[in-house]
Motif scaffolding. Structure first.
Motif, PDB file in Angstrom:
ATOM      1  N   PRO A  56       0.828  -1.202   0.000  1.00 47.50           N
ATOM      2  CA  PRO A  56       0.000   0.000   0.000  1.00 47.50           C
ATOM      3  C   PRO A  56       0.869   1.260   0.000  1.00 47.50           C
ATOM      4  O   PRO A  56       1.921   1.280   0.639  1.00 47.50           O
ATOM      5  CB  PRO A  56      -0.775  -0.089   1.319  1.00 47.50           C
ATOM      6  CG  PRO A  56      -0.524  -1.448   1.855  1.00 47.50           C
ATOM      7  CD  PRO A  56       0.708  -1.983   1.221  1.00 47.50           C
ATOM      8  N   ILE A  57       0.412   2.285  -0.714  1.00 45.89           N
ATOM      9  CA  ILE A  57       1.160   3.557  -0.765  1.00 45.89           C
ATOM     10  C   ILE A  57       1.369   4.093   0.665  1.00 45.89           C
ATOM     11  O   ILE A  57       2.417   4.657   0.966  1.00 45.89           O
ATOM     12  CB  ILE A  57       0.393   4.621  -1.582  1.00 45.89           C
ATOM     13  CG1 ILE A  57       0.016   4.090  -2.970  1.00 45.89           C
ATOM     14  CG2 ILE A  57       1.168   5.925  -1.679  1.00 45.89           C
ATOM     15  CD1 ILE A  57       1.105   4.017  -3.979  1.00 45.89           C
ATOM     16  N   ALA A  58       0.373   3.904   1.535  1.00 47.83           N
ATOM     17  CA  ALA A  58       0.459   4.422   2.914  1.00 47.83           C
ATOM     18  C   ALA A  58       1.661   3.850   3.670  1.00 47.83           C
ATOM     19  O   ALA A  58       2.080   4.411   4.682  1.00 47.83           O
ATOM     20  CB  ALA A  58      -0.826   4.105   3.672  1.00 47.83           C
ATOM     21  N   GLU A  59       2.201   2.729   3.179  1.00 50.55           N
ATOM     22  CA  GLU A  59       3.359   2.128   3.870  1.00 50.55           C
ATOM     23  C   GLU A  59       4.685   2.512   3.223  1.00 50.55           C
ATOM     24  O   GLU A  59       5.740   2.089   3.673  1.00 50.55           O
ATOM     25  CB  GLU A  59       3.201   0.603   3.883  1.00 50.55           C
ATOM     26  CG  GLU A  59       2.103   0.165   4.837  1.00 50.55           C
ATOM     27  CD  GLU A  59       1.859  -1.336   4.797  1.00 50.55           C
ATOM     28  OE1 GLU A  59       2.719  -2.078   4.263  1.00 50.55           O
ATOM     29  OE2 GLU A  59       0.803  -1.754   5.295  1.00 50.55           O
ATOM     30  N   MET A  60       4.639   3.299   2.147  1.00 48.53           N
ATOM     31  CA  MET A  60       5.884   3.661   1.448  1.00 48.53           C
ATOM     32  C   MET A  60       6.455   4.928   2.068  1.00 48.53           C
ATOM     33  O   MET A  60       6.312   6.036   1.528  1.00 48.53           O
ATOM     34  CB  MET A  60       5.605   3.849  -0.044  1.00 48.53           C
ATOM     35  CG  MET A  60       5.107   2.588  -0.702  1.00 48.53           C
ATOM     36  SD  MET A  60       4.885   2.856  -2.474  1.00 48.53           S
ATOM     37  CE  MET A  60       4.211   1.276  -2.949  1.00 48.53           C
ATOM     38  N   GLN A  61       7.100   4.761   3.214  1.00 51.14           N
ATOM     39  CA  GLN A  61       7.561   5.907   3.991  1.00 51.14           C
ATOM     40  C   GLN A  61       8.479   6.842   3.212  1.00 51.14           C
ATOM     41  O   GLN A  61       8.359   8.056   3.298  1.00 51.14           O
ATOM     42  CB  GLN A  61       8.260   5.424   5.263  1.00 51.14           C
ATOM     43  CG  GLN A  61       7.311   5.061   6.390  1.00 51.14           C
ATOM     44  CD  GLN A  61       6.291   6.166   6.664  1.00 51.14           C
ATOM     45  OE1 GLN A  61       6.617   7.348   6.702  1.00 51.14           O
ATOM     46  NE2 GLN A  61       5.020   5.785   6.793  1.00 51.14           N
ATOM     47  N   PRO A  85      -0.066   6.974 -10.186  1.00 55.33           N
ATOM     48  CA  PRO A  85      -0.891   5.903 -10.755  1.00 55.33           C
ATOM     49  C   PRO A  85      -0.118   5.034 -11.748  1.00 55.33           C
ATOM     50  O   PRO A  85      -0.182   3.811 -11.690  1.00 55.33           O
ATOM     51  CB  PRO A  85      -2.034   6.665 -11.441  1.00 55.33           C
ATOM     52  CG  PRO A  85      -2.161   7.907 -10.643  1.00 55.33           C
ATOM     53  CD  PRO A  85      -0.760   8.275 -10.244  1.00 55.33           C
ATOM     54  N   GLU A  86       0.634   5.683 -12.637  1.00 49.97           N
ATOM     55  CA  GLU A  86       1.369   4.902 -13.639  1.00 49.97           C
ATOM     56  C   GLU A  86       2.369   3.956 -12.976  1.00 49.97           C
ATOM     57  O   GLU A  86       2.577   2.827 -13.412  1.00 49.97           O
ATOM     58  CB  GLU A  86       2.100   5.870 -14.567  1.00 49.97           C
ATOM     59  CG  GLU A  86       2.464   5.235 -15.897  1.00 49.97           C
ATOM     60  CD  GLU A  86       3.342   6.138 -16.726  1.00 49.97           C
ATOM     61  OE1 GLU A  86       4.306   5.633 -17.301  1.00 49.97           O
ATOM     62  OE2 GLU A  86       3.069   7.367 -16.743  1.00 49.97           O
ATOM     63  N   LYS A  87       2.971   4.414 -11.877  1.00 44.70           N
ATOM     64  CA  LYS A  87       3.995   3.595 -11.211  1.00 44.70           C
ATOM     65  C   LYS A  87       3.391   2.458 -10.401  1.00 44.70           C
ATOM     66  O   LYS A  87       3.970   1.384 -10.304  1.00 44.70           O
ATOM     67  CB  LYS A  87       4.823   4.476 -10.267  1.00 44.70           C
ATOM     68  CG  LYS A  87       5.821   5.323 -10.987  1.00 44.70           C
ATOM     69  CD  LYS A  87       6.729   6.038  -9.991  1.00 44.70           C
ATOM     70  CE  LYS A  87       7.763   6.862 -10.728  1.00 44.70           C
ATOM     71  NZ  LYS A  87       7.997   8.158 -10.091  1.00 44.70           N
ATOM     72  N   PHE A  88       2.264   2.700  -9.767  1.00 45.73           N
ATOM     73  CA  PHE A  88       1.801   1.730  -8.770  1.00 45.73           C
ATOM     74  C   PHE A  88       0.456   1.079  -9.082  1.00 45.73           C
ATOM     75  O   PHE A  88      -0.004   0.239  -8.327  1.00 45.73           O
ATOM     76  CB  PHE A  88       1.734   2.404  -7.385  1.00 45.73           C
ATOM     77  CG  PHE A  88       3.069   2.890  -6.911  1.00 45.73           C
ATOM     78  CD1 PHE A  88       4.049   1.973  -6.566  1.00 45.73           C
ATOM     79  CD2 PHE A  88       3.351   4.238  -6.838  1.00 45.73           C
ATOM     80  CE1 PHE A  88       5.308   2.411  -6.149  1.00 45.73           C
ATOM     81  CE2 PHE A  88       4.597   4.694  -6.415  1.00 45.73           C
ATOM     82  CZ  PHE A  88       5.578   3.771  -6.070  1.00 45.73           C
TER      83      PHE A  88
END
Ligand code: ATP
Ligand code: MG
Length: 250
Positions: A56-61, A85-88
Motif C-alpha cells: 500500500p502507498i500508505a506504507e511507502m515511507q 498511478p502509472e507507477k503503482f
C-alpha cells in the motif's frame, strides 16, 4: 459512476466492493478500484495474482517523505502525485487497482504530511473521467472530508442484522449528511432469513437497496484465496441489480 463503500468493521465492505467491481466489469465497463482499507485485501478477493506482493502507498515511507517534503512541522499542501498511478497501478482485465491503505483522521498524532499525499492522490483518482470507480474504505467517512466526498455519486453503507453495525451505519448517515452527501443507500449483508431483513428495516426506517445472503461459497472462497466473483453467482446477480438501481436513480 463513483461509488464509495463504508460500514462498521468486518461487515463485508471489501467483499461487496469485489462483487460490484466484477459486476461492472462484466457489464463491459472500465473500473478503477481504490483500496483505502487499513489492511487492504481487495487485490486478493479480486483474484490479482501478485496480491501478496502489492505494497500500500500508505506504507511507502520514503515516497511519502519525498512527496510531502516533510520538514519538522512543515509539509507541502499540494504534493506531486500525478505520476504515481502509472507507477503503482495494478491491472487485471478491465479493472485497474490502486492500493492506498489507511488515510488517517486529523487530530492528535495525525500523520498529516503523509495524509496530504494520500488525500491528493485519492482526490486525483476520483476525478478519473473514463472509468467507473469503487472505493473500499475503512469504517466511517470522517477521514474523507467534504471535498473528497462531494466527488462521490453514491455512498453505500453495508449493514448486518445486528445492533452494532446498524448504529454505526446511522452514525455514518449523519456524518455523510453533514458533509453534504445526498445519495446514501444501505446494503444488507450476511442475511440468514426474512426476520433479519425485517430487523434491518425496523432499525434503519427504510429498505436496503440490496441484500447479500450469508453464503457458504463466500466463506469457502475466502479461505481458499479464490476470486469471490466465481464463487457466488447469486452475489453477482445482487451486485448487478444494485448497480442498475443506482444508475436509474441518477
Ligand atoms: N455474505 C457473506 N457470506 C459469508 N461470509 C461473508 C459474507 N460477507 C462477508 N463475509 C466474510 O466476512 C469476513 C469480513 O468481510 P470483509 O473483509 O469483506 O469485511 P470488511 O467490512 O471489509 O472488513 P474490514 O472492516 O476489516 O475492512 C470475510 O472473511 C468475508 O469472507
Ligand atoms: Mg475491508
Amino acid at each position: 459512476m463513483k461509488i464509495a463503500i463504508s460500514g462498521k468493521g468486518g461487515v463485508g465492505k471489501t467483499t461487496i466492493s469485489a462483487f460490484l467491481i466484477k459486476a461492472l466489469e462484466d457489464m463491459g465497463r472500465k473500473v478503477l478500484a481504490i483500496d483505502a482499507d487499513p489492511s487492504p485485501h481487495l487485490a486478493r478477493v479480486l483474484g490479482f495474482e501478485n496480491a501478496a506482493e502489492i505494497r500500500p502507498i500508505a506504507e511507502m515511507q520514503e515516497l511519502l517523505q519525498e512527496r510531502s517534503e516533510r520538514n519538522g512541522p512543515f509539509y507541502k499542501l499540494n504534493p506531486k502525485v500525478d505520476d504515481l498511478p502509472e507507477k503503482f497501478m495494478q491491472q487485471k482485465g478491465n479493472v485497474r487497482l490502486m492500493v492506498l491503505g489507511a488515510i488517517q483522521q486529523g487530530g492528535a498524532g495525525c500523520a498529516c504530511a503523509d495524509n496530504a499525499v494520500l488525500k491528493s492522490l485519492l482526490n486525483m483518482l476520483l476525478l478519473s473521467p473514463d472509468e467507473d470507480i469503487v472505493l473500499d474504505m475503512e469504517a466511517g467517512v470522517e477521514h474523507l472530508g467534504r471535498g473528497t466526498i462531494s466527488t462521490v455519486d453514491h455512498l453505500l453503507v453495508v449493514v448486518q442484522p445486528y445492533k452494532g453495525s446498524l448504529e454505526t451505519a446511522k452514525k455514518i448517515q449523519r456524518l455523510a449528511e453533514d458533509l453534504g452527501l445526498e445519495h446514501l443507500e444501505f446494503i444488507a449483508n450476511n442475511v440468514e432469513d426474512e426476520a433479519d431483513i425485517d430487523f434491518i428495516v425496523s432499525e434503519l426506517g427504510r429498505k436496503p437497496l440490496g441484500v447479500f445472503w450469508s453464503s457458504k461459497e463466500v466463506r469457502q472462497a475466502e479461505r481458499a484465496s479464490m476470486p469471490l466473483s466465481e464463487a457466488c453467482p447469486q452475489c453477482m446477480k445482487t451486485a448487478k441489480d444494485i448497480l442498475k438501481q443506482l444508475e436509474q436513480s441518477r
